[in-house]
Design a protein around this motif. Structure first.
Motif, mmCIF file in Angstrom:
data_model
loop_
_atom_site.group_PDB
_atom_site.id
_atom_site.type_symbol
_atom_site.label_atom_id
_atom_site.label_comp_id
_atom_site.label_asym_id
_atom_site.label_seq_id
_atom_site.Cartn_x
_atom_site.Cartn_y
_atom_site.Cartn_z
ATOM 1 N N ARG A 3 0.845 -1.193 0.000
ATOM 2 C CA ARG A 3 0.000 0.000 0.000
ATOM 3 C C ARG A 3 0.880 1.242 0.000
ATOM 4 N N SER A 4 0.593 2.203 -0.867
ATOM 5 C CA SER A 4 1.350 3.455 -0.918
ATOM 6 C C SER A 4 0.798 4.395 0.152
ATOM 7 N N VAL A 5 1.635 4.732 1.113
ATOM 8 C CA VAL A 5 1.205 5.488 2.287
ATOM 9 C C VAL A 5 1.649 6.940 2.195
ATOM 10 N N PHE A 6 0.751 7.839 2.567
ATOM 11 C CA PHE A 6 1.048 9.267 2.620
ATOM 12 C C PHE A 6 0.672 9.796 3.999
ATOM 13 N N ILE A 126 5.757 3.983 3.035
ATOM 14 C CA ILE A 126 5.591 5.429 3.062
ATOM 15 C C ILE A 126 6.210 6.051 1.810
ATOM 16 N N LYS A 127 5.380 6.778 1.077
ATOM 17 C CA LYS A 127 5.822 7.402 -0.161
ATOM 18 C C LYS A 127 6.146 8.880 0.001
ATOM 19 N N ALA A 128 5.468 9.548 0.932
ATOM 20 C CA ALA A 128 5.721 10.975 1.127
ATOM 21 C C ALA A 128 5.020 11.463 2.384
ATOM 22 N N VAL A 129 5.544 12.557 2.913
ATOM 23 C CA VAL A 129 4.873 13.318 3.960
ATOM 24 C C VAL A 129 4.326 14.578 3.306
ATOM 25 N N ILE A 130 3.051 14.844 3.521
ATOM 26 C CA ILE A 130 2.440 16.070 3.011
ATOM 27 C C ILE A 130 2.176 16.972 4.204
ATOM 28 N N TRP A 131 2.774 18.157 4.193
ATOM 29 C CA TRP A 131 2.826 19.026 5.368
ATOM 30 C C TRP A 131 2.214 20.391 5.061
ATOM 31 N N PHE A 132 1.225 20.782 5.854
ATOM 32 C CA PHE A 132 0.568 22.084 5.696
ATOM 33 C C PHE A 132 0.461 22.713 7.084
ATOM 34 N N GLN A 133 1.368 23.646 7.371
ATOM 35 C CA GLN A 133 1.457 24.236 8.713
ATOM 36 C C GLN A 133 2.272 25.515 8.616
ATOM 37 N N GLY A 134 2.099 26.400 9.559
ATOM 38 C CA GLY A 134 2.905 27.614 9.582
ATOM 39 C C GLY A 134 2.136 28.862 9.950
ATOM 40 N N GLU A 135 0.803 28.804 9.855
ATOM 41 C CA GLU A 135 0.007 29.974 10.189
ATOM 42 C C GLU A 135 0.256 30.429 11.632
ATOM 43 N N SER A 136 0.361 29.469 12.545
ATOM 44 C CA SER A 136 0.588 29.817 13.955
ATOM 45 C C SER A 136 1.942 30.472 14.179
ATOM 46 N N ASP A 137 2.892 30.198 13.290
ATOM 47 C CA ASP A 137 4.236 30.756 13.455
ATOM 48 C C ASP A 137 4.355 32.176 12.922
ATOM 49 N N THR A 138 3.267 32.689 12.355
ATOM 50 C CA THR A 138 3.266 34.101 11.949
ATOM 51 C C THR A 138 2.891 35.015 13.116
ATOM 52 N N LEU A 139 2.559 34.425 14.258
ATOM 53 C CA LEU A 139 2.068 35.218 15.388
ATOM 54 C C LEU A 139 3.170 35.853 16.213
ATOM 55 N N SER A 140 4.425 35.426 16.015
ATOM 56 C CA SER A 140 5.537 36.056 16.736
ATOM 57 C C SER A 140 6.758 36.153 15.835
ATOM 58 N N GLU A 141 7.537 37.193 16.044
ATOM 59 C CA GLU A 141 8.751 37.395 15.250
ATOM 60 C C GLU A 141 9.755 36.284 15.492
ATOM 61 N N GLU A 142 9.851 35.848 16.734
ATOM 62 C CA GLU A 142 10.804 34.791 17.087
ATOM 63 C C GLU A 142 10.496 33.499 16.338
ATOM 64 N N ALA A 143 9.226 33.105 16.327
ATOM 65 C CA ALA A 143 8.834 31.875 15.635
ATOM 66 C C ALA A 143 9.043 31.996 14.128
#
Length: 240
Positions: A3-6, A126-143
């Motif tokens: 099975r091709s896993v994502f 496992i064929k790939a990791v699909i990653w959608f994240q980052g909105e929360s890291d716009t809340l501080s300059e440090e992040a």
């Protein structure tokens, strides 16, 4: 045939808020996201079952989940290569999470790693990791400033812990966030210079009325873009 896993991971736009309004999902599943006999999901209990939206209903349990990009991705991929393989989707995303919360050893990282290993033990590859994240890291300059380094460490750590040194990552460049810093995070995402890492840009896709989450229409289109990117960048070169 394995099975091709994502692995589907990140925060709320990955777990899906398409069709969600006032904390209620409208229950509408578009044609591009309909169930298919060759698409399975790994449940929170670690069992393969028929995949149906919302894919993250038992993973992102503190929020209301709706349509994400996973089912459209899988259906578009199958439409390009009918009868060629079975797809296993492994939901791991959780809304409102910053990249620091995904560091090696954290609850989120450990759950993602364990679920990835479970998918392999249950007959997947496992064929790939699909990653959608980052909105929360716009809340501080440090992040924001630390985002690129944090993401590169995450990729390296997960590849190492899964013993797949060239595991493909397809990340989505965010379409929303604090307007003061969103472009800095996007630059980090699109400028990452690592082998076997691709980026799909979500900017310009329609958002819900909250101005933060992708609409159902946008998630369907994002799934198509992700499938095209996987085929061109990773699947076809693998077959040559």
């Amino acid at each position: 045939m394995k099975r091709s896993v994502f692995i589907l991971s990140g925060q709320s736009n990955m777990s899906g808020r398409g069709g969600v309004k006032a904390r209620r999902w409208d229950g509408i599943i578009p044609s591009a996201c309909q169930p298919h006999p060759s698409i399975l999901r790994l449940s929170a209990a670690g069992a393969w079952e028929p995949a149906i939206d919302p894919l993250h209903c038992d993973i992102d349990v503190s929020k209301t989940c709706g349509i994400g990009p996973g089912m459209s991705f899988a259906n578009y991929l199958l439409s390009k290569f009918p009868g060629s393989f079975e797809i296993g989707l492994v939901p791991c995303a959780e809304g409102g999470t910053a990249i620091a919360e995904w560091a090696r050893g954290s609850r989120l990282y450990s759950r993602m790693l364990n679920r990835a290993k479970e998918s392999v033990s249950a007959g997947g590859e496992i064929k790939a990791v699909i990653w959608f994240q980052g909105e929360s890291d716009t809340l501080s300059e440090e992040a924001t400033e630390a985002y690129r380094g944090s993401m590169e460490r995450l990729i390296g750590d997960l590849r190492s812990d899964l013993n797949v040194p060239s595991l493909p990552f397809i990340q989505v460049a965010i379409a929303s966030g604090d307007e003061r810093r969103v472009e800095k995070v996007r630059e980090a995402q699109m400028g990452m210079d690592l082998d076997h890492v691709a980026c799909v840009d979500a900017k310009g896709l329609p958002l819900n009325a909250d101005g933060l989450h992708l609409s159902t229409e946008a998630q369907v289109e994002l799934g198509r873009l992700l499938a095209d990117t996987y085929v061109v960048r990773f699947l076809l070169p693998e077959q040559q």
